[in-house]
Design a protein around this motif. Structure first.
Motif, mmCIF file in Angstrom:
data_model
loop_
_atom_site.group_PDB
_atom_site.id
_atom_site.type_symbol
_atom_site.label_atom_id
_atom_site.label_comp_id
_atom_site.label_asym_id
_atom_site.label_seq_id
_atom_site.Cartn_x
_atom_site.Cartn_y
_atom_site.Cartn_z
ATOM 1 N N ALA A 173 -7.343 0.478 -6.278
ATOM 2 C CA ALA A 173 -8.756 0.317 -6.629
ATOM 3 C C ALA A 173 -9.096 1.078 -7.901
ATOM 4 O O ALA A 173 -9.883 0.616 -8.728
ATOM 5 C CB ALA A 173 -9.636 0.790 -5.474
ATOM 6 N N ALA A 174 -8.491 2.230 -8.058
ATOM 7 C CA ALA A 174 -8.739 3.053 -9.247
ATOM 8 C C ALA A 174 -7.855 2.633 -10.412
ATOM 9 O O ALA A 174 -8.013 3.154 -11.526
ATOM 10 C CB ALA A 174 -8.509 4.527 -8.923
ATOM 11 N N LYS A 175 -6.917 1.719 -10.169
ATOM 12 C CA LYS A 175 -5.956 1.276 -11.194
ATOM 13 C C LYS A 175 -5.242 2.479 -11.797
ATOM 14 O O LYS A 175 -5.187 2.655 -13.022
ATOM 15 C CB LYS A 175 -6.659 0.426 -12.254
ATOM 16 N N SER A 176 -4.679 3.258 -10.900
ATOM 17 C CA SER A 176 -3.975 4.466 -11.294
ATOM 18 C C SER A 176 -2.577 4.451 -10.687
ATOM 19 O O SER A 176 -2.381 4.016 -9.540
ATOM 20 C CB SER A 176 -4.758 5.689 -10.796
ATOM 21 N N PHE A 177 -1.606 4.952 -11.438
ATOM 22 C CA PHE A 177 -0.194 4.885 -11.022
ATOM 23 C C PHE A 177 0.516 6.112 -11.588
ATOM 24 O O PHE A 177 1.140 6.053 -12.649
ATOM 25 C CB PHE A 177 0.423 3.586 -11.558
ATOM 26 N N SER A 178 0.445 7.236 -10.893
ATOM 27 C CA SER A 178 1.036 8.467 -11.414
ATOM 28 C C SER A 178 2.439 8.664 -10.847
ATOM 29 O O SER A 178 2.768 8.196 -9.754
ATOM 30 C CB SER A 178 0.140 9.661 -11.084
ATOM 31 N N LEU A 179 3.243 9.378 -11.603
ATOM 32 C CA LEU A 179 4.628 9.677 -11.236
ATOM 33 C C LEU A 179 4.766 11.157 -10.955
ATOM 34 O O LEU A 179 4.404 11.975 -11.799
ATOM 35 C CB LEU A 179 5.582 9.292 -12.374
ATOM 36 N N LYS A 180 5.306 11.490 -9.789
ATOM 37 C CA LYS A 180 5.563 12.883 -9.445
ATOM 38 C C LYS A 180 7.068 13.112 -9.436
ATOM 39 O O LYS A 180 7.823 12.383 -8.801
ATOM 40 C CB LYS A 180 4.969 13.239 -8.075
ATOM 41 N N GLN A 211 0.820 -1.204 0.000
ATOM 42 C CA GLN A 211 0.000 0.000 0.000
ATOM 43 C C GLN A 211 0.856 1.256 0.000
ATOM 44 O O GLN A 211 0.444 2.296 -0.521
ATOM 45 C CB GLN A 211 -0.937 -0.004 1.212
ATOM 46 N N GLN A 212 2.048 1.159 0.574
ATOM 47 C CA GLN A 212 2.903 2.341 0.676
ATOM 48 C C GLN A 212 3.431 2.725 -0.691
ATOM 49 O O GLN A 212 3.927 1.882 -1.454
ATOM 50 C CB GLN A 212 4.074 2.057 1.614
ATOM 51 N N ASN A 213 3.345 3.999 -1.016
ATOM 52 C CA ASN A 213 3.832 4.494 -2.298
ATOM 53 C C ASN A 213 5.353 4.502 -2.333
ATOM 54 O O ASN A 213 6.007 4.912 -1.381
ATOM 55 C CB ASN A 213 3.314 5.908 -2.551
ATOM 56 N N ALA A 214 5.925 4.065 -3.465
ATOM 57 C CA ALA A 214 7.370 4.030 -3.620
ATOM 58 C C ALA A 214 7.926 5.440 -3.833
ATOM 59 O O ALA A 214 7.267 6.304 -4.435
ATOM 60 C CB ALA A 214 7.741 3.149 -4.816
ATOM 61 N N THR A 215 9.133 5.655 -3.333
ATOM 62 C CA THR A 215 9.836 6.919 -3.567
ATOM 63 C C THR A 215 11.294 6.600 -3.885
ATOM 64 O O THR A 215 11.874 5.647 -3.354
ATOM 65 C CB THR A 215 9.781 7.853 -2.340
ATOM 66 N N GLU A 216 11.860 7.415 -4.768
ATOM 67 C CA GLU A 216 13.280 7.324 -5.121
ATOM 68 C C GLU A 216 13.787 8.749 -5.315
ATOM 69 O O GLU A 216 13.653 9.334 -6.374
ATOM 70 C CB GLU A 216 13.487 6.522 -6.418
ATOM 71 N N ASN A 217 14.347 9.291 -4.258
ATOM 72 C CA ASN A 217 14.872 10.660 -4.294
ATOM 73 C C ASN A 217 13.774 11.633 -4.737
ATOM 74 O O ASN A 217 12.783 11.778 -4.051
ATOM 75 C CB ASN A 217 16.101 10.706 -5.212
ATOM 76 N N ARG A 218 13.946 12.289 -5.893
ATOM 77 C CA ARG A 218 12.959 13.294 -6.338
ATOM 78 C C ARG A 218 11.719 12.675 -6.987
ATOM 79 O O ARG A 218 10.787 13.392 -7.360
ATOM 80 C CB ARG A 218 13.624 14.248 -7.328
ATOM 81 N N PHE A 219 11.736 11.374 -7.159
ATOM 82 C CA PHE A 219 10.644 10.686 -7.855
ATOM 83 C C PHE A 219 9.769 9.941 -6.846
ATOM 84 O O PHE A 219 10.284 9.231 -5.980
ATOM 85 C CB PHE A 219 11.207 9.703 -8.882
#
Lengths: 117, 114
Positions: free
Chosen positions: A71-78, A56-64
């Motif tokens: 549930a929404a089948k969504s995977f956005s990149l910030k 459930q925890q969102n992945a992070t890699e430095n600035r990304f």
């Protein structure tokens, strides 16, 4: 069949600003992985970040970082603090087990990101 | 080991000719994949090897396409009787294990059929 959709063909962002790239996918699988790859002009694809669907925890890699909404089948990149070197094509990819025993990747059509000085 | 190498980087060929591309994966990686990327599209799966065994082929891989990975090391992708629709970037990738950690991609071979 699994599909991956990236609805933003092109985006631009000012240097040092934050930008979010969208990705949605469709699957009936429960065990899968999601990836963002970066493809700079005339260079090889590089893995930016990955997410296990069971986490459930969102992945992070430095600035990304990602916003994973299963549930929404969504995977956005910030991308925070955008840099000129972030200019590239970004591909969202979905991977699930195939009948041959490997994880086969399905890619979206990509978002071309340009970071402006 | 400097990553996945592909040769040549670019290939221009006349319609009807045969072409062969080579991929050298990361030496420790037992799995190798070929993908095709056309303009404006994401990469599409073509075929997959585990060691020397070709375990999966996409229906995109017509009878004119053949791939090999002798001895489980480098791989070749051959296209016979090329057509203009074969023009694309051909990407090779490798992974250790099933690929859940991510593939390592090569820089690709860009094929132009004239």
């Amino acid at each position: 069949a699994q599909t991956v959709t990236q609805s933003q063909p092109e985006m631009s962002v000012q240097e040092a600003e934050t930008v979010t790239l969208s990705c949605t996918y469709d699957t009936s699988e429960n065990n899968y992985y999601l990836f963002w790859y970066k493809q700079p002009p005339s260079r090889q694809m590089i893995l930016v970040i990955r997410q296990e669907a069971y986490k459930q925890q969102n992945a992070t890699e430095n600035r990304f970082s990602v916003n994973f909404q299963k549930a929404a089948k969504s995977f956005s990149l910030k991308i925070s603090d955008s840099q000129l070197g972030d200019t590239a094509m970004y591909f969202c990819a979905f991977a699930a087990p195939s009948t041959s025993g490997t994880y086969k990747y399905i890619f979206g059509t990509g978002t071309r990101l340009k970071v402006l000085a | 080991d400097t990553g996945v190498s592909q040769d040549p980087r670019h290939k221009i060929t006349k319609r009807g000719q045969n072409v062969t591309f080579r991929c050298d994966p990361i030496s420790e990686h037992n799995r190798l994949y070929w993908y095709r990327q056309t303009l404006g599209q994401g990469p599409e799966f073509l075929t997959y090897f585990q060691n020397e065994a070709q375990l999966e082929k996409s229906r995109l891989l017509s009878d004119r396409f053949s791939a090999e990975r002798p001895k489980g090391s480098f791989s070749t992708l051959e296209i016979q009787r090329t057509e203009q629709g074969d023009s694309a970037m051909y990407l090779c990738a490798s992974s250790l294990g099933g690929g859940v950690g991510g593939y390592t991609f090569g820089s690709g071979t860009r094929l132009t059929v004239v």
